[in-house]
Write an enzyme that holds these catalytic residues in place. Structure first.
Site, PDB file in Angstrom:
ATOM      1  N   SER A  93      25.700  23.321  22.272  1.00  0.00           N
ATOM      2  CA  SER A  93      26.761  24.338  22.307  1.00  0.00           C
ATOM      3  C   SER A  93      27.758  24.023  21.198  1.00  0.00           C
ATOM      4  O   SER A  93      28.499  23.043  21.274  1.00  0.00           O
ATOM      5  CB  SER A  93      27.473  24.321  23.667  1.00  0.00           C
ATOM      6  OG  SER A  93      26.580  24.678  24.692  1.00  0.00           O
ATOM      7  N   LYS A 167      26.567  32.107  24.783  1.00  0.00           N
ATOM      8  CA  LYS A 167      26.880  30.897  25.544  1.00  0.00           C
ATOM      9  C   LYS A 167      28.369  30.792  25.819  1.00  0.00           C
ATOM     10  O   LYS A 167      28.790  30.403  26.925  1.00  0.00           O
ATOM     11  CB  LYS A 167      26.403  29.656  24.783  1.00  0.00           C
ATOM     12  CG  LYS A 167      26.775  28.315  25.436  1.00  0.00           C
ATOM     13  CD  LYS A 167      26.218  28.189  26.853  1.00  0.00           C
ATOM     14  CE  LYS A 167      26.699  26.926  27.559  1.00  0.00           C
ATOM     15  NZ  LYS A 167      26.112  25.698  27.064  1.00  0.00           N
ATOM     16  N   LYS A 235      35.557  21.874  25.547  1.00  0.00           N
ATOM     17  CA  LYS A 235      35.122  22.166  24.175  1.00  0.00           C
ATOM     18  C   LYS A 235      34.667  23.618  24.055  1.00  0.00           C
ATOM     19  O   LYS A 235      35.059  24.342  23.133  1.00  0.00           O
ATOM     20  CB  LYS A 235      33.993  21.232  23.775  1.00  0.00           C
ATOM     21  CG  LYS A 235      33.358  21.537  22.423  1.00  0.00           C
ATOM     22  CD  LYS A 235      31.910  21.063  22.354  1.00  0.00           C
ATOM     23  CE  LYS A 235      31.036  21.735  23.375  1.00  0.00           C
ATOM     24  NZ  LYS A 235      29.603  21.440  23.270  1.00  0.00           N
TER      25      LYS A 235
END
Length: 286
Positions: A93, A167, A235
């Site tokens: 990711s 995502k 994050k």
């Protein structure tokens, strides 16, 4: 037989590599060699990324973040060292712009590139039931489909970078829903309603969800061993807010839950706890 190199064999990468090793000839590398050695029964364990990819038709990266991914794929020469025409798949990711840069670099060196981040956590990786969001050309998606299908359900989202956007959208829904479940159970716990009974009572109604089932029960049991680390969730939330800012968007719920995770990770010792530990952060507020 197609040869696959897996770079990054942590919580997610190790079970993914094991599934691939059941079907394909694979090599593996991890920055911490101890994380790769348990895969020696089904894979060749490489000393460095270049050795891992030297004869690979497909290179799968499952690294911590964009900085680590670029450091390995570009800085350590993994893209350049892969076979001519090899397909590089970033399944970590990272920021969408990171994968667009990597795609340009790969193209300049005669390689193909797709981004394919996943959702489902360690449970999904172990069960080979991950949701896989793919960005890239139709031809590269079709070529990668049989490899990705060994790990879960791949869906072609559009050009390179669109998998990462999907995502980020997924992570917004996950984090905000974790926040909602945490608040509901925090209320129940402090207002004479048994949280464990509440989780069961909500099943089948409009409040039911996989988050309620999995993370709601984690909160009730106080089980915060990481399936998805809070630091990784933070994050992704920050990357989502950056993408929103670039698009000129305001996401109020995302901002609120990001601030909560930031406090949990940076000030409450929750970086390596499961993201369900947002519940602990909420309880610390009283």
């Amino acid at each position: 037989m197609t040869k696959i190199a897996v770079l990054g064999t942590g919580l997610m990468g190790a079970p993914m590599a094991r599934h691939l090793g059941a079907c394909f000839d694979i090599s593996v590398w991890n920055r911490n060699p101890d994380r790769a050695l348990p895969l020696a029964d089904i894979a060749r364990v490489a000393r460095d990324p270049v050795e891992a990819v030297s004869d690979a038709d497909v290179v799968i990266s499952m690294l911590l973040d964009g900085e680590a991914t670029e450091a390995v794929l570009i800085g350590k020469g993994a893209i350049e060292a892969a076979r001519p025409g090899a397909l590089v798949i970033d399944m970590g990711s990272v920021e969408p712009e990171c994968d667009r840069r990597l795609a340009d670099f790969a193209s300049c060196h005669g390689k193909h590139f797709i981004d394919a981040p996943v959702s489902g956590g360690v449970v999904g990786a172990e069960a080979a039931s991950l949701s896989i969001f793919v960005g890239g050309s139709t031809e590269d998606f079709e070529y990668a489909f049989r490899f990705l299908s060994a790990l879960g359900r791949p869906t072609h989202m559009g050009p390179v970078g669109s998998g990462q956007v999907a995502k980020l959208a997924n992570q917004l829904i996950v984090a905000i829903t974790i926040g909602a479940v945490a608040e509901a159970l925090h209320l129940a716990e402090n207002a004479d309603c048994d949280p464990a009974v509440l989780v069961q009572a909500l099943k089948g109604g409009f409040a039911d969800s996989r988050i309620l089932d999995l993370h709601g029960n984690r909160m009730v049991k106080g089980d915060f061993q990481p399936g998805g680390r809070s630091a990784a969730q933070l994050k992704d939330l920050r990357n989502a807010l950056d993408a929103a800012a670039q698009a000129g968007l305001t996401l109020p719920l995302a901002r609120t839950v990001t601030d909560g995770f930031a406090d949990l990770v940076n000030n409450k010792g929750g970086a390596d706890l499961d993201h369900a530990a947002y519940f602990l952060w909420l309880k610390s507020l009283c």
